[in-house]
Design an enzyme around this catalytic site. Structure first.
Site, PDB file in Angstrom:
ATOM      1  N   GLY A  15       5.888  26.789 -16.694  1.00 27.13           N
ATOM      2  CA  GLY A  15       6.406  25.646 -15.960  1.00 27.13           C
ATOM      3  C   GLY A  15       7.868  25.425 -16.301  1.00 27.13           C
ATOM      4  O   GLY A  15       8.601  26.378 -16.568  1.00 27.13           O
ATOM      5  N   GLU A  16       8.293  24.161 -16.297  1.00 25.60           N
ATOM      6  CA  GLU A  16       9.655  23.763 -16.624  1.00 25.60           C
ATOM      7  C   GLU A  16      10.685  24.196 -15.583  1.00 25.60           C
ATOM      8  O   GLU A  16      11.832  23.793 -15.630  1.00 25.60           O
ATOM      9  CB  GLU A  16      10.098  24.300 -17.991  1.00 25.60           C
ATOM     10  CG  GLU A  16       9.229  23.875 -19.153  1.00 25.60           C
ATOM     11  CD  GLU A  16       9.705  24.439 -20.488  1.00 25.60           C
ATOM     12  OE1 GLU A  16      10.783  25.091 -20.529  1.00 25.60           O
ATOM     13  OE2 GLU A  16       9.006  24.242 -21.496  1.00 25.60           O
ATOM     14  N   GLY A  17      10.312  25.068 -14.650  1.00 28.08           N
ATOM     15  CA  GLY A  17      11.259  25.652 -13.711  1.00 28.08           C
ATOM     16  C   GLY A  17      11.682  27.054 -14.092  1.00 28.08           C
ATOM     17  O   GLY A  17      12.560  27.642 -13.455  1.00 28.08           O
TER      18      GLY A  17
END
Length: 352
Positions: free
Chosen positions: A318-320
């Site tokens: 996640g997180e980008g």
């Protein structure tokens, strides 16, 4: 600006510019479309930007953060305190997204859409606070939020993405942080895609078999008692979603509104994209899927949106991170399109 007005002003991609880009690609000094999907990427960017000189010089990542009441059902391997701690880590530059963003020369901004932690004393222009509430309600017991809060979360995401686009950012990536957020994402995917929760729900941060069973039960029960309407994106978001997921949907709508590319990350970002798509199906013209997550239901969601992920590296952070890394590939596609000579320019005889 009201949501209805935003949606009304999003138009499908101009195919004329894609055709012009395809003409140039056909003349490049290489066998026909020898670089495969790199050509598709550069041509779509030409269509989005209405030019045959596409540019991705300024990049930014918006990490949307929120907590989730459904964590009370034992659906995550990590405690909810981790959300606030990770936001702090983003701000000091020590997380996975920070490392990859430095690699691709992108700015990282974090938006507190509704985490439990209070980040008192933080003076950092990379932190934007739009805390709707300290986490959503437990959607396995009732709606996650009000319809009004669902709309507000989308509008906040639209607002922050629009500021970046208007400030000269040429491509935006969506990221997320929120312990437990694979649970509402799976619920959204199940409702909108019409898929059995058992085919969508994965282990998220790594729950054991008992945790996975609790997660599946929470989603199944939450969908049953809330009965979200898959044709109404706000209804789905309000009943089984999350504040940060709504904000990601707003980012996607902003891309269509401003005619700019947006790269979604993995499972959670794709849930946001699904909400945006229900509100306005044209958004997928401006949308790039950064990667295919290891989360079991992600491919189902990508297939529903007819998106082909750029990368498939077994990532599930996640997180980008996946979207940011994909921007590097997209930059390469632009460089090929702009810098490779045509047969005529290079003085090379083509096959004709």
């Amino acid at each position: 600006m009201k949501l209805q007005e935003i949606v009304k002003n999003i138009e499908p991609l101009d195919q004329e510019w894609i055709a012009k880009a395809e003409e140039r690609t056909a003349k490049l000094v290489m066998p026909t479309r020898a670089l495969g999907r790199l050509h598709d990427i550069s041509e779509r960017l030409c269509g989005i930007q209405k030019t045959i000189q596409p540019s991705l010089n300024r990049k930014a990542i918006l990490v949307m953060a929120g907590d989730h009441g459904v964590v009370d059902e034992g659906v995550s391997a990590y405690p909810q305190e981790v959300t606030g701690a990770m936001v702090q880590t983003f701000l000091v530059g020590g997380a996975g997204i920070n490392a990859i963003a430095r690699h691709i020369e992108a700015d990282v901004f974090v938006v507190d859409m509704g985490i439990k932690a209070e980040l008192n004393g933080v003076d950092d222009n990379r932190l934007i606070v739009h805390k709707i509430a300290p986490g959503t309600a437990n959607f396995s017991q009732g709606p996650a939020m009000t319809r009004q809060d669902a709309e507000q979360s989308i509008l906040y995401g639209f607002q922050e993405a629009s500021k970046l686009y208007q400030d000269g950012v040429e491509i935006l990536g969506t990221g997320d942080m929120g312990i437990g957020n694979t649970t509402p994402s799976a619920a959204i995917g199940s409702v909108i895609c019409g898929a059995d929760p058992g085919h969508i729900v994965g282990r998220g941060t790594g729950v054991d078999n008992e945790g996975l069973a609790r997660k599946q039960d929470a989603i199944t029960h939450g969908i049953a008692i809330n009965n979200p309407d898959p044709r109404d994106g706000l209804d789905v978001l309000a009943k089984v979603g999350g504040f940060e997921i709504g904000a990601i949907a707003g980012c996607v709508l902003s891309a269509g509104f401003h005619r700019r590319p947006v790269v979604i990350d993995g499972f959670i970002s794709t849930a946001g994209a699904l909400i945006a798509w229900v509100l306005c199906p044209f958004v997928t013209d401006y949308l790039f899927a950064g990667h295919r997550s290891e989360e079991v239901g992600h491919q189902t969601m990508l297939d529903y949106l007819k998106l082909n992920p750029i990368l498939d590296l077994g990532m599930r952070l996640g997180e980008g991170t996946g979207g940011a890394l994909a921007m590097s590939i997209m930059q390469g596609a632009v460089s090929v399109f702009r810098e490779v000579m045509t047969f005529e320019e290079a003085g090379v005889a083509n096959k004709e």
